[in-house]
Design a protein around this motif. Sequence first.
Motif, PDB file in Angstrom:
ATOM      1  N   TYR A  16      10.080  11.701   2.092  1.00 15.77           N
ATOM      2  CA  TYR A  16       9.062  11.927   3.113  1.00 15.77           C
ATOM      3  C   TYR A  16       9.191  11.065   4.361  1.00 15.77           C
ATOM      4  O   TYR A  16       8.238  10.467   4.823  1.00 15.77           O
ATOM      5  CB  TYR A  16       7.666  11.677   2.531  1.00 15.77           C
ATOM      6  CG  TYR A  16       7.378  12.370   1.237  1.00 15.77           C
ATOM      7  CD1 TYR A  16       7.410  13.756   1.167  1.00 15.77           C
ATOM      8  CD2 TYR A  16       7.049  11.659   0.103  1.00 15.77           C
ATOM      9  CE1 TYR A  16       7.135  14.401  -0.010  1.00 15.77           C
ATOM     10  CE2 TYR A  16       6.771  12.302  -1.084  1.00 15.77           C
ATOM     11  CZ  TYR A  16       6.816  13.674  -1.135  1.00 15.77           C
ATOM     12  OH  TYR A  16       6.536  14.297  -2.294  1.00 15.77           O
ATOM     13  N   GLY A  17      10.378  10.972   4.890  1.00 19.30           N
ATOM     14  CA  GLY A  17      10.513  10.304   6.181  1.00 19.30           C
ATOM     15  C   GLY A  17      10.199   8.829   6.178  1.00 19.30           C
ATOM     16  O   GLY A  17       9.907   8.251   7.213  1.00 19.30           O
ATOM     17  N   ASP A  18      10.300   8.196   5.000  1.00 18.81           N
ATOM     18  CA  ASP A  18       9.968   6.771   4.932  1.00 18.81           C
ATOM     19  C   ASP A  18      10.769   5.913   5.900  1.00 18.81           C
ATOM     20  O   ASP A  18      10.282   4.922   6.409  1.00 18.81           O
ATOM     21  CB  ASP A  18      10.220   6.236   3.518  1.00 18.81           C
ATOM     22  CG  ASP A  18       9.125   6.671   2.570  1.00 18.81           C
ATOM     23  OD1 ASP A  18       8.054   7.082   3.052  1.00 18.81           O
ATOM     24  OD2 ASP A  18       9.342   6.599   1.355  1.00 18.81           O
ATOM     25  N   ARG A  19      12.025   6.301   6.121  1.00 17.36           N
ATOM     26  CA  ARG A  19      12.851   5.433   6.950  1.00 17.36           C
ATOM     27  C   ARG A  19      12.321   5.375   8.379  1.00 17.36           C
ATOM     28  O   ARG A  19      12.671   4.483   9.133  1.00 17.36           O
ATOM     29  CB  ARG A  19      14.316   5.847   6.902  1.00 17.36           C
ATOM     30  CG  ARG A  19      14.612   7.120   7.641  1.00 17.36           C
ATOM     31  CD  ARG A  19      16.046   7.562   7.442  1.00 17.36           C
ATOM     32  NE  ARG A  19      16.418   8.396   8.587  1.00 17.36           N
ATOM     33  CZ  ARG A  19      17.410   8.128   9.398  1.00 17.36           C
ATOM     34  NH1 ARG A  19      18.144   7.062   9.207  1.00 17.36           N
ATOM     35  NH2 ARG A  19      17.674   8.920  10.411  1.00 17.36           N
TER      36      ARG A  19
END
Lengths: 245, 455
Positions: A16-19
């Motif tokens: 989920y786009g954590d980076r």
Amino acid sequence: MELKICHLYPDVLNLYGDRGNIACMRRRLEWRGIGCAVTELPLGTVDDLTGYDLFFIGGGQDFEQTVLLSDLNAGRRDDIRAAAEDGKTFLCICGGYQLLGRGYRTADGEWCDYTGILDFVTEGSRDRMIGNYAFRLGPESGGGVVVGFENHGGRTRLGSGLTPLGAVLKGCGNNGQDGTEGVRYRNVFGTYSHGPVLPKNPAFCDGILLSALVRKYGGAELAPLEDAAENAARRYMLNRLHVTE
Amino acid sequence: MKKLRVFLACLASRLTRWGIRLLGRGGTSLPGKVALRICPDLLSVLGRGVDTLILTGTNGKTTTAGMLRHMLDTAGTDYLSNRSGANLKSGITAEFIQNAAITGRMKKKLAVIECDEGNFPAVVEALQPRVIVVTNLFRDQLDRYGEVSHTREYLYQGIRKAPAATVCLNADCSLTASLGWDVPNEVVYYGVDGVSSDAEPNVSDAPHCLACGERYAYRRHTFAHLGDWYCPGCGRSRPAPAVAAESVEPVPGAGSRIVLRTPEGERTVELALPALYNVYNALSALSAARAMGWDTDACAESLRDFGAVFGRMESMKIGDTPVQVVLVKNPAGCDRVLEYLASLGEDVFPVFCLNDNVNDGTDVSWIWDADYEALFAKRAYESIGVWGIRAEDMRLRLKYAGAEDASIRVFATLDELADAVARAGKPAVVLPNYTAMLTVRDKLSTLAGKSRFWE
């Protein structure tokens, strides 16, 4: 000034786009002329955690979370606990947040021991809590409104001694019932908000960075940034959720 | 009684369809929903006696289905297919009704069906296909299916519902290949042998062995988590592909030249589409065609003049401006498209479009997993456009990826976007996600004089 950021388990907890949270912290430090070094510590790597100022732990799939436990049991659990007690800053999202607790009971009733660093428990359920949501940070975290996206089956209940990160304005938060969202303990920030959470919530991001800078340098100030794009995206979601700042 | 129900369902579906057309809309699934409400097992009734091929997977479904249709068109074979991309059970049912007499008797005996992953078990159960093709599994629309391992579970359940079907699986995708571990079906693997990328595998969608939890290792890697994978823990590894690209040679401006190996022998395939992901699409299409018993040589030959499927990589011209519309809907696909965009140089006008309707996945977080940084490390654009329900999120993503915020224009309306594209004075490349593509393409192709997609 410089912050040393440690991204724990980027190979496993990276949904989920954590980076985007790492990218956001890095840019907001660099735009102010503050150094930023990011080290990724994948599963199974041995490293001394005491050299880092800020830790990021993201969310993962259920399957991948169980893969982690052997690594935590091999000693990393104690290192993480020591860093948290030492006032180091942690941002833990979704699965990474749940890992801080005592454990997880699956929807089938199976119990999984987690780190037990903080006194809370998460119970799985087949109904996932999914959608855009908003919560108001507690006063110790700045009191502002955070917008994000939640997607979790786990329902988290905090032990009586723990402070939530904020109060739900729209959506479900920790469990969809008691109105709490996330956890705040010393400089540990735990939340269900991915999205990723930081880019659209620049004040929240700066508050987290500041906690690490203050811990490291005794005092620090963050110069204001041009946040037009950040605020436009944020305003869009606030309006859509009918939430006022 | 059954016959009456089928008749009423077909009738109601047609009336709904006419009604929608009268309103000038392109509704492709409502007629099917109405019919299924009246006759819940309608799809299985209609599907009886139709020789069916079902494709599913995260990326490449529509292009692969387009290749299969092109093979049949070239051979002059009659078939039905959900070509508008309505790939839920309701849309597929509507397609069958369209090709049936009002009594429910099918006019076509062959079907090429693209199916959504979540609807796959129900559709497979109803249609009992002869061949199933799975293209690949990546992270996509997570809010709808939860997680990629859940999506894999849907596919596994679906395959088990048709034990007689031949299943064609991508050997290079560990998630897809694992579907063949424990099913009674005949399994045919396909894969790319002759390509090796220097880049580190980005295995984040499938890092660990599904059987033992050990981290996968790679002898060779093509892109994302695809390649010659193996598990050092339990010894499971990429199955040897029966249908393989022995070598892939890019033909600049034209596509790829593939040396194809099957158990029947080797031959050269001239593929008119660029990029390695289209080589995978060609391999899925060719293994499916072979499993269906079609003339593989003729099918391979037909790919020489296969153009793009609507919105997947489509070119048009508005006034003097060449416009390309390329669908982008998840990180893995997006990275391939961004590489393509970077290869075009800086004298282009890129427009990024982002919606968050249910069919897009209401969670737009994936844009932060796509590598826009790699694009802006190489390229700076004079002007960049963003549009869509989540245009401001797109703008923010581009800013943090290194784009100059002042160069980003947020279009409030489709007209503004179309106007800017027409006046760009340089080629425009429009990168929309799914529902954004439907509206953007509709608008731009009207200006360019192409047909609307449901016609």
